[in-house]
Enzyme design. Structure first.
Site, PDB file in Angstrom:
ATOM      1  N   LYS A  97       0.825  -1.206   0.000  1.00  0.00           N
ATOM      2  CA  LYS A  97       0.000   0.000   0.000  1.00  0.00           C
ATOM      3  C   LYS A  97       0.865   1.265   0.000  1.00  0.00           C
ATOM      4  O   LYS A  97       0.689   2.163  -0.810  1.00  0.00           O
ATOM      5  CB  LYS A  97      -0.848  -0.039   1.285  1.00  0.00           C
ATOM      6  CG  LYS A  97      -2.043   0.828   1.316  1.00  0.00           C
ATOM      7  CD  LYS A  97      -2.726   0.766   2.686  1.00  0.00           C
ATOM      8  CE  LYS A  97      -3.222  -0.593   3.114  1.00  0.00           C
ATOM      9  NZ  LYS A  97      -4.095  -0.520   4.329  1.00  0.00           N
ATOM     10  N   LYS A 109       2.498  -4.013  11.080  1.00  0.00           N
ATOM     11  CA  LYS A 109       1.163  -4.082  11.668  1.00  0.00           C
ATOM     12  C   LYS A 109       1.269  -4.675  13.054  1.00  0.00           C
ATOM     13  O   LYS A 109       2.178  -5.468  13.327  1.00  0.00           O
ATOM     14  CB  LYS A 109       0.265  -4.990  10.816  1.00  0.00           C
ATOM     15  CG  LYS A 109      -1.203  -4.737  11.019  1.00  0.00           C
ATOM     16  CD  LYS A 109      -1.622  -3.487  10.305  1.00  0.00           C
ATOM     17  CE  LYS A 109      -3.100  -3.290  10.231  1.00  0.00           C
ATOM     18  NZ  LYS A 109      -3.420  -2.320   9.161  1.00  0.00           N
TER      19      LYS A 109
HETATM   20  N1  GLU Z   1      -4.627   0.941   9.859  1.00  0.00           N
HETATM   21  C1  GLU Z   1      -4.670   1.714   8.671  1.00  0.00           C
HETATM   22  C2  GLU Z   1      -4.421   0.837   7.452  1.00  0.00           C
HETATM   23  O1  GLU Z   1      -4.642  -0.343   7.479  1.00  0.00           O
HETATM   24  C3  GLU Z   1      -3.789   2.942   8.748  1.00  0.00           C
HETATM   25  C4  GLU Z   1      -2.322   2.688   8.881  1.00  0.00           C
HETATM   26  C5  GLU Z   1      -1.502   3.953   9.172  1.00  0.00           C
HETATM   27  O2  GLU Z   1      -2.038   5.038   9.124  1.00  0.00           O
HETATM   28  O3  GLU Z   1      -0.310   3.769   9.432  1.00  0.00           O
HETATM   29  O4  GLU Z   1      -4.077   1.309   6.398  1.00  0.00           O
END
Ligand code: GLU
Length: 476
Positions: A97, A109
């Protein structure tokens, strides 16, 4: 390639299979492909917290999928069913991403196995602070190494506790505010972060509708979301903002909202704000909502006729058991991993177009990036230039009016407004989502062996990660 498309695999395997499909369209040496695909490190921790006089043990994880760019970035999930496989899958998705939308972070994560509903606020604070402390001890939190953010079950409140714990343990770190994003604005957060994922989903959909060939691919017509029939699964943070913006700003019709305790249906369009307020006042549920038809079997509404189906909560809601019955023309993945690998091949056969999570829900991390920059630069966006820009615009208006032309008042108002932080955040997010979709569709339409947006998006992301590692000298 040996892809078991007809059987359900775990979330992590599913992400890996998508990665393999993208790798197959690229020219990356085998060993490097394996290295990119797998999680670099994962820390599992068990820690005790005294709850109502008794010691309870909690278990949590923080995985780093890639560190081709640092810090590694990604949310922390608090959920009663979170596990290492899921955390690793989500960490991998974060790498792809971030690379895809040019946010210069590795992917990470975190997860804590907990049902927040079972604990009081003070207890949640102790548990969160202790988990944060454990992660800080092992360098899994810090503005230069690893920066958590909200995810399912966490929000501003938890991020505030994490930054405050970090500040207590690392008082000499001048960039301590940048150790986590999604904070309250009063604690170094940024305007527009709460709505960011939902708004990003809408920006992504708007860009999709700007391309007639792509709209045709999904067997739809028109160049906007106006009047499109939309089903939203999950009215949490992401689902709520997506639905609300689609309804208020784009004139889409939200015909169904699916929640954990049932679903609401109205072919003429639900009032999203009204449903949301009801949900907040009724323990997060929609049972008993008076202004729409109620269905106890929430999932059955996924199969209703609509233009766009937006899964905005959990992974694997669209799977082998219901994929064949899906009637949506377009699936917009606002959640992470809502369509399983097996379901995707069934949907592909049916001609359903999917805008993938790895692109569509990148709005959250994009605005997290803006927040991190704000924290590192120690200044709010717009502070230096806003009033200066206003002054310059007023000079232009004066110059025009000096020629005898009167500038209409509404234009004067619009022209003489310098950009505030929220304006800049939304503009940066819009630009990010537009550019990334253009790159994905370009790759999709121009590559013979790519037949879906997910593979196109993953190929772009993997290419960028590979280039970083190569440039670093990991592979000559
Ligand atoms: N938890 C969100 C995601 O899955 C945001 C991650 C972030 O802002 O670092 O993209």
């Amino acid at each position: 390639m040996n892809v078991p498309a007809d059987k359900e695999v775990s979330f992590r395997e599913s992400v890996n299979l998508c990665c393999d499909m993208a790798m197959a369209t690229l020219d990356i040496p085998d060993g490097m492909a394996k290295y990119i695909r797998n999680v670099n490190n994962v820390y599992q921790v068990r820690f005790p917290v005294k709850i109502k006089g008794q010691i309870e043990t909690f278990i949590g994880w923080r995985a780093v999928h890639s560190d081709h760019k640092l810090p590694a970035k990604g949310g922390i999930r608090f959920a009663p069913n979170v596990n290492q496989d899921e955390v690793e899958a989500l960490a991998a998705l974060m790498s792809y991403k971030c690379a895809l939308v040019d946010v210069p972070f590795g992917g990470s994560k975190g997860g804590l196995l907990i049902d927040p509903k079972n604990y009081e606020r003070g207890e949640m604070e102790s548990i969160t602070r202790r988990f944060a402390y454990e992660l800080i001890q092992k360098d899994y939190i810090g503005s230069a190494v690893n920066v958590p953010a909200p995810d399912m079950g966490t929000g501003q409140r938890e991020m505030a506790w994490i930054v405050s714990t970090y500040a207590a343990h690392c008082p000499g770190d001048i960039n301590q505010l940048g150790c986590v994003t999604g904070k309250p604005v009063s604690m170094g957060g940024i305007q527009g972060r709460i709505e960011a994922t939902g708004r990003g989903v809408v920006f992504g959909l708007r860009e999709f509708f700007r391309h007639p060939e792509d709209v045709k691919l999904a067997k739809m017509e028109g160049d906007s979301l106006e009047g499109k029939k939309v089903i939203i699964q999950g009215l949490g943070n992401v689902g709520y903002y997506t639905a609300s913006i689609l309804q208020k700003e784009d004139g889409a019709k939200i015909i169904a909202i699916l929640e954990w305790d049932g679903a609401l249906y109205d072919p003429n369009g639900l009032d999203v704000e009204d449903v949301f307020q009801y949900k907040v006042a009724n323990k997060g549920g929609v049972t008993g909502y008076p202004n729409a038809e109620y269905f106890e079997d929430s999932k059955s509404l996924l199969e209703r006729d609509c233009d766009i189906l937006i899964p905005a909560a959990m992974e694997a809601v669209i799977n082998q058991s219901n994929a064949a019955q899906i009637k949506a023309k377009l699936i917009a993945e606002a959640a992470n991993g809502p369509v399983t690998f097996a379901a995707e091949s069934i949907l592909k056969e049916k001609g359903v177009v999917i805008i993938p999570d790895v692109y569509l829900n990148a709005g959250g991390v994009t605005v997290s990036y803006f927040e991190w920059i704000k924290n590192l630069s120690h200044i709010r966006f717009g502070r230096m230039q806003r009033r200066y820009e206003e002054g310059q615009s007023q000079l232009v208006i004066q110059a025009i009016e000096a020629t005898g032309t009167k500038v209409p008042l509404d234009l004067v108002k619009k022209l003489s407004q310098g950009a505030s932080e929220i304006d800049l955040v939304r503009s940066g997010l819009d630009d990010t989502m537009r550019k990334a979709f253009q790159e994905i569709r370009e790759r999709y339409w121009s590559t013979e062996n790519i037949d879906n947006y997910r593979t196109a998006a993953m190929a772009l992301a993997i290419e960028k990660i590979y280039t970083s590692y190569r440039t670093m000298g990991i592979y000559p």
